[in-house]
Design a protein around this motif. Structure first.
Motif, PDB file in Angstrom:
ATOM      1  N   LEU A 671       0.817  -1.219   0.000  1.00 44.05           N
ATOM      2  CA  LEU A 671       0.000   0.000   0.000  1.00 44.05           C
ATOM      3  C   LEU A 671       0.849   1.267   0.000  1.00 44.05           C
ATOM      4  CD1 LEU A 671      -2.898  -0.975   2.433  1.00 44.05           C
ATOM      5  CD2 LEU A 671      -2.843  -1.065  -0.059  1.00 44.05           C
ATOM      6  N   ILE A 696      -3.091   3.973   5.889  1.00 41.49           N
ATOM      7  CA  ILE A 696      -3.977   2.814   5.939  1.00 41.49           C
ATOM      8  C   ILE A 696      -5.358   3.270   6.380  1.00 41.49           C
ATOM      9  CG2 ILE A 696      -4.360   0.534   6.973  1.00 41.49           C
ATOM     10  CD1 ILE A 696      -1.803   0.607   5.374  1.00 41.49           C
ATOM     11  N   ASP A 701      -8.907  -1.337   4.259  1.00 44.88           N
ATOM     12  CA  ASP A 701      -7.488  -1.693   4.393  1.00 44.88           C
ATOM     13  C   ASP A 701      -7.228  -2.456   5.692  1.00 44.88           C
ATOM     14  OD1 ASP A 701      -7.015  -0.399   2.017  1.00 44.88           O
ATOM     15  OD2 ASP A 701      -6.155   1.394   2.928  1.00 44.88           O
TER      16      ASP A 701
END
Length: 903
Positions: A671, A696, A701
């Motif tokens: 990510l 995040i 996520d």
């Protein structure tokens, strides 16, 4: 440093964000919402056959059993009984509770004369099998002896299975992986085909027990120029006292889709043939229990009669011992047909051809619809039966038998049939000028497709297939071959009873047994049944089959064309959007229906492999819904989440699905480079001198990350994973607005989130729609962390709260939130934990209001006939996959959490 969660106004509207303040909630809650009634006596679990009874030919199975927290100590032995008779059983742990007690155990059982019905697993010393399975490992090979067959597996080279014998008689050898690749599919140009064979890079004995052994082989396909393509992972499963080997075959696509077009993909074996040509037998299982049965050199239909004795023996696959002299003297002139092929070109059509040998014409031998995908090559002294599971469903598939007229015949199980067109994985359009984020968002607005150059490539996607081979001592009777075929297509499985599963408290306890004790409950239960049955029929009516497609369903229906929107951007393949997988698995736990399990199993295999990138820059993220499973540029954890895989893993102990969940443990690192919200203002976090950081979200996520970390912790008791998970939970709860903060910057080494600015608030309707609610429920059941429970229940209670409640609690009211019906399950969860009947009534009110979901569920079906459509179909009224999945999850969880408040 600018926050990576600073959004543009457009993003602000898209995510329905509104500034709010946090509300302290009560800290006293019920302990375990899963304990609805008294559990069975400690350590005794009733079991069922998934298909209600074991198959006529049983060769072993593996299944999982859950246990209540603190009930069973680590190291406990178990025994399986059938009609009160002990059955040899192999047991190992799958997961542990935080106190070290067993949470899930796996059990394996093989063929046994006393194994039938009335099954239960209980604490006790398991008896030994009559013939224990043996695994012997040397520097060059691994030898397995089940008591009936012996298999030698090489540790290096391109021949994986060196020999396969039945009681010392070699029936197959030279087992290898084969691959053909074509460099062009444009019919106006010439092309060449390259041949590859699988080469072993690594081999390991994953399990070596008296009943079950598992060998894992990893490698890649190579050609003579040392070019490597399609990494593979093969697992071979052996059970004591059985004649079969189960094969789980996984390939990962790592080619250039513009020039590496797979023309054939399969597994090949050589079969020694020493008997006379007329004693060599070929078998294919077609459909409706039909069998194509011939001999290499036929004695029937000749001008000279071979006699009833010879003909009956040949037709039955027995040794022919009497042939009249007037036949025998000219027998060399009877053509020997050495090559046979069964080709499943579509889900509804197969053909069988044969020829004498290479260089001569093929004869059309038979046609049919849906072949069972099982074959046999051998003699009355032994041979190899073989088959591909979900054969016609995974078309184009093919079974080949070649050189049966020589001393060394050959069988190939083609997972991608070489008789079909080459596999074409190229992006289906040229981008249409979408070279900026602004253009891509505009395109998203019209076709719902999130496109970005180079993001629609298939690099890294995988496909897992299941096969079986049987080393037989003689040519099987037709009845036996049908039993083998049934075993391949519907492998027997033992499952804990639905009654037990509903009592023990697993997967967040988000399901209860079907209950039709009142009109309202009956109405919901009937609707749940209807939705599943409708999609089960749609799979067949719409032909949602194929090597890359089987297991998935479509996203949205087009009522004008009377088709699902297979060709419209993001409305085509569903790719787990809004938790279709979770719907099916909770519905199975609720009902115990075998057809639900099989559909959920196929979806788990598909969505965990095809919809996820396993290598490359996008690994291990999944792809959002699209015309092509890998086509969307939204590479996200909400698709690859371990939350969708846990059910199948714990119910079957499947090692490949265990691999898939472990892939996700370090997904937070990806990510950093593939920022989910990059097109709407989210930017990557800047690393510090001491820490690697990533932005995040607390919804899709972290919901996925926490599922992976939680699963890895309970599987391995890894203290570092535990610490990372608990750190993340604690620092979410410590945010000024808890889950309503939306997201924060995480230290990837510790799992800790940095505190966000108190003025930063973000709430998305998607946050709890991809397994976050379910994993939070399970975390709260498992982990004693009041601050986290408080933060989550705050989110559950306030998301669907009234404007007045929100303003009174937080200073401002929320607005423009979507999926209120789906979020009724959150309200119900908060009601259960708070023992709040008023909140429970609110949950049901939200559910029936249907906002952002299905306002008036219907079981109405319209039958559409030609010429309006190509083929007759059944069309549901107001059915959308996303809405059905969310309605069903909300229905099941509201019934489980606050069902007593419905009436």
């Amino acid at each position: 440093m600018k926050s990576p969660f600073s959004f543009t106004r457009r993003a602000f509207v898209k995510n329905s964000a509104m500034a709010i303040t946090s509300l302290p909630l009560a800290s006293t809650f019920a302990n375990n919402i899963g304990q609805k009634t008294t559990l069975p006596p400690t350590g005794i679990v009733p079991l069922n056959w998934l298909d209600k009874q074991k198959s006529a030919l049983f060769t072993g199975t593996t299944w999982g059993v859950p246990w209540a927290k603190g009930q069973i100590k680590k190291g406990t032995d178990f025994t399986l009984t059938s009609n009160n008779k002990a059955i040899p059983t192999q047991t190992w742990p799958l997961a542990f509770w935080p106190d070290g007690s067993l949470k899930w155990t796996a059990h394996a059982v093989s063929s046994h004369e006393n194994l039938s019905d009335n099954l239960q697993i209980s604490i006790g010393k398991s008896i030994k099998p009559k013939q224990a399975l043996s695994v012997q490992e040397s520097e060059t090979s691994i030898k397995i002896d089940t008591g009936k067959i012996q298999c030698e597996i090489n540790k290096s080279g391109q021949t994986i299975i060196k020999t396969l014998s039945n009681n010392g008689q070699v029936v197959a050898q030279n087992g290898k992986l084969v691959l053909s690749v074509q460099d062009n599919v444009d019919q106006s140009e010439s092309f060449k085909i390259e041949s590859f064979e699988g080469k072993i890079n690594k081999i390991s004995v994953e399990q070596s027990g008296e009943i079950r052994a598992v060998i894992k082989i990893e490698g890649s396909h190579e050609n003579t120029a040392n070019k490597k393509l399609l990494p593979f992972i093969i697992r071979l499963y052996f059970y004591a006292e059985t004649e079969s080997i189960r094969i789980i075959h996984t390939i990962i696509y790592d080619g250039d889709e513009n020039k590496d077009f797979v023309k054939g993909l399969g597994i090949r074996f050589s079969v020694p043939l020493k008997e006379a040509l007329y004693d060599r037998h070929i078998r294919f299982v077609g459909e409706n229990k039909g069998i194509f049965a011939e001999s290499v050199q036929g004695l029937t239909g000749l001008r000279r009669d071979a006699g009833r004795t010879a003909l009956d023996a040949q037709l039955a696959g027995k040794s022919v011992t009497q042939i009249p002299e007037n036949v025998l003297k000219n027998i060399k002139y009877i053509p020997a047909f050495g090559d046979y092929t069964l080709f499943q070109s579509t889900p509804d059509a197969f053909e069988i051809q044969k020829r004498t040998k290479n260089g001569h014409s093929w004869l059309q031998s038979a046609f049919g619809g849906r072949a069972n995908g099982t074959g046999y090559l051998g003699t009355p002294k032994g041979g190899l039966a073989f088959g591909i599971r979900n054969f016609w469903q995974s078309h184009p598939a093919q079974l080949d038998i070649k050189n049966a007229h020589t001393d060394l015949g050959e069988i190939t199980m083609w997972l991608w049939a070489p008789k079909s067109s080459a596999m074409d994985l190229r992006v289906y359009h040229d981008g249409m000028g979408q070279d900026t984020y602004a253009k891509q968002l505009d395109a998203l607005d019209i076709t719902y497709e999130d496109y970005e150059p180079e993001f629609g490539r298939p690099f890294g996607v995988a496909r897992t297939s299941e096969l079986q081979i049987w080393a037989l001592a003689e040519t099987p009777s037709k009845a036996l071959l049908l039993d083998i075929s049934e075993q391949i297509q519907h492998p027997p499985l033992i499952v804990a009873s639905s009654e037990y599963l509903s009592k023990v408290g697993i997967f967040g306890s988000g399901f209860a047994l079907s209950d039709k004790s009142s009109p309202k409950k009956t109405e919901i239960e009937n609707q749940l049944d209807f939705y599943f049955d409708y999609y089960k029929k749609q799979i067949d009516q719409q032909k949602w089959y194929g090597f890359w497609n089987f297991g998935d369903v479509m996203h949205t229906y087009d009522h004008d064309r009377h088709v699902w929107r297979y060709d419209v951007g993001g409305f085509a393949w569903d790719n787990s959007e809004l938790s279709t997988d979770l719907w099916l698995w909770y519905y199975f736990l609720k009902t115990g229906r075998n057809d639900v399990f099989r559909m959920a199993e196929a979806m788990t295999r598909h969505t965990g492999e095809v919809d996820v990138h396993h290598i490359g820059r996008f690994s291990p993220l999944g792809s959002r819904h699209n015309v092509q499973h890998w086509g969307c540029s939204a590479k996200q954890l909400r698709i690859s989440t371990a939350a969708n895989r846990r059910f199948y893993y714990y119910l079957t102990a499947d090692e490949r699905v265990g691999d898939l969940m472990r892939e996700q443990v370090n997904a937070d690192k990806t990510l950093r480079n593939i920022v989910p919200g990059r097109k709407i203002g989210q930017i990557a976090a800047e690393n510090t001198a001491t820490s690697e950081l990533a932005s995040i979200s607390f919804g899709t996520d972290w919901g996925a990350l926490s599922s992976a970390w939680f699963t890895e912790w309970e599987r391995t008791e890894n203290p570092k994973i535990k610490e990372k998970l608990l750190n993340s939970m604690r620092t979410i709860a410590e945010q000024p607005h808890g889950f309503f903060t939306g997201g924060a910057i995480m230290d990837l080494s510790t799992g800790k989130f940095q505190l966000e600015n108190p003025t930063k608030i973000s709430v998305s309707h998607l946050s709890a729609a991809f397994g976050l609610a379910e994993i939070c429920a399970e975390l709260i059941e498992t982990v004693d962390m009041p601050i986290f429970e408080k933060a989550w229940l705050q989110y559950c209670q306030l998301y669907n709260g009234t404007a007045e409640e929100q303003k009174a609690a937080m200073g401002e009211a929320l607005s423009k939130l979507n999926l209120q019906q789906g979020h009724a399950k959150l309200t119900a969860f908060a009601a259960k934990r708070n023992k709040n009947s008023v909140l429970a009534q609110r949950a049901w009110k939200e559910f029936y209001a249907g906002e952002g979901g299905i306002k008036k569920p219907s079981m109405q079906i319209k039958k559409i006939e030609p010429p309006i459509v190509l083929n007759p179909i059944e069309e549901g009224v107001s059915i959308s996959t996303n809405a059905v999945a969310q309605w069903s999850l909300a229905a099941m969880q509201c019934l489980a959490f606050v069902g007593k408040d419905l009436d």
